[in-house]
Motif scaffolding. Structure first.
Motif, PDB file in Angstrom:
ATOM      1  N   GLN A 139       0.815  -1.211   0.000  1.00  0.00           N
ATOM      2  CA  GLN A 139       0.000   0.000   0.000  1.00  0.00           C
ATOM      3  C   GLN A 139       0.854   1.269   0.000  1.00  0.00           C
ATOM      4  OE1 GLN A 139      -3.583  -0.020   2.439  1.00  0.00           O
ATOM      5  NE2 GLN A 139      -3.445  -2.252   2.668  1.00  0.00           N
ATOM      6  N   ARG A 190       2.943   6.607   0.801  1.00  0.00           N
ATOM      7  CA  ARG A 190       1.593   6.274   1.276  1.00  0.00           C
ATOM      8  C   ARG A 190       0.580   7.290   0.748  1.00  0.00           C
ATOM      9  NH1 ARG A 190      -1.822   2.276   3.000  1.00  0.00           N
ATOM     10  NH2 ARG A 190      -2.911   2.775   4.919  1.00  0.00           N
ATOM     11  N   ARG A 213      -2.659   6.473  -1.653  1.00  0.00           N
ATOM     12  CA  ARG A 213      -4.027   6.879  -1.337  1.00  0.00           C
ATOM     13  C   ARG A 213      -4.632   7.743  -2.438  1.00  0.00           C
ATOM     14  NH1 ARG A 213      -2.681   8.080   4.989  1.00  0.00           N
ATOM     15  NH2 ARG A 213      -3.565   6.176   5.866  1.00  0.00           N
ATOM     16  N   GLN A 254      -7.602   2.793  -3.317  1.00  0.00           N
ATOM     17  CA  GLN A 254      -8.359   2.820  -2.070  1.00  0.00           C
ATOM     18  C   GLN A 254      -7.795   1.764  -1.118  1.00  0.00           C
ATOM     19  OE1 GLN A 254     -10.894   4.802  -0.813  1.00  0.00           O
ATOM     20  NE2 GLN A 254     -10.462   3.653   1.043  1.00  0.00           N
ATOM     21  N   GLU A 265      -9.186   0.966   4.993  1.00  0.00           N
ATOM     22  CA  GLU A 265      -9.929   2.199   5.230  1.00  0.00           C
ATOM     23  C   GLU A 265     -11.326   2.098   4.617  1.00  0.00           C
ATOM     24  OE1 GLU A 265      -7.653   5.510   3.885  1.00  0.00           O
ATOM     25  OE2 GLU A 265      -5.944   5.068   5.186  1.00  0.00           O
TER      26      GLU A 265
END
Length: 209
Positions: A69, A197, A201, A205, A209
């Motif tokens: 991520q 990060r 984002r 997605q 979260e």
């Protein structure tokens, strides 16, 4: 009745980067020191695939993979441009690479490890930002005693530098394909990780979260 996960999580998108991110990060390891083939996660399926056999004697001197991520795009490129006084560098559009130092013999990749970032290499790969975070395996008997890359033995750092500045070169190349522009501290590494990060984002997605 217990709930079970029926499908394997995608290494890039389906694994959390960790509850103590960015000081302690979850890493997906693709390659270990004994590999003579460069493995890489297929971005679409999440399975480990052969990127290319190593044609020459370049052997990765650490565990190598990425932080789930994360993504290297505008935010990561911004700090590289600032450091070099430029405005034309882009991110490489990959998850953020990480090298994990350990005294243990890890025999295969396709594993998850916890590691503490202690610094990083600011690299350009054919003009694109291609940072390599340097970390130590959590609770490693030797390397976990280090908190910043400046404490690492010089020969270990030189070995990493040599690998990343030569592993893509071919005998016919007139100039190196990768360029090391800076070795930076733990504090700078944490900033790069946070920026990666942000880039993630902005483009994806996060599942947590």
């Amino acid at each position: 009745m217990k709930t079970v996960q029926r499908f394997k999580a995608h290494p890039w998108h389906g694994i959390s980067p960790g509850d103590r991110f960015p000081e302690l990060v979850t890493c997906f390891i693709e390659i270990v020191q004994t590999d003579t083939v460069k493995y890489e996660v297929d971005k679409r399926s999440g399975y480990l695939s052969i990127d290319r056999p190593q044609k020459f004697s370049n052997i990765i001197p650490a565990l190598y993979g990425f932080i789930p991520q994360t993504y290297c795009e505008a935010s990561v490129a911004e700090v590289t441009n600032a450091a070099l006084g430029r405005d034309d560098i882009e991110g490489d559009h990959d998850p953020l690479d990480i090298c994990v130092l350990t005294e243990k013999d890890i025999t295969h990749g396709d594993i998850i490890v916890k590691a503490r970032p202690i610094g990083g290499f600011r690299l350009l790969d054919r003009g694109k930002a291609d940072d390599k975070i340097i970390a130590v395996l959590e609770n490693d008997a030797i390397y976990s005693t280090y908190s910043d890359i400046s404490q690492i033995p010089t020969k270990v750092v030189e070995r990493l530098v040599h690998y990343f500045t030569t592993y893509k070169n071919l005998p016919t190349d007139s100039k190196p394909r990768t360029q090391l522009t800076e070795i930076y501290s733990r504090e700078a590494a944490l900033d790069v990780i946070l920026r990666s990060r942000e880039d993630y984002r902005r483009n994806f997605q996060p599942v947590d979260e």
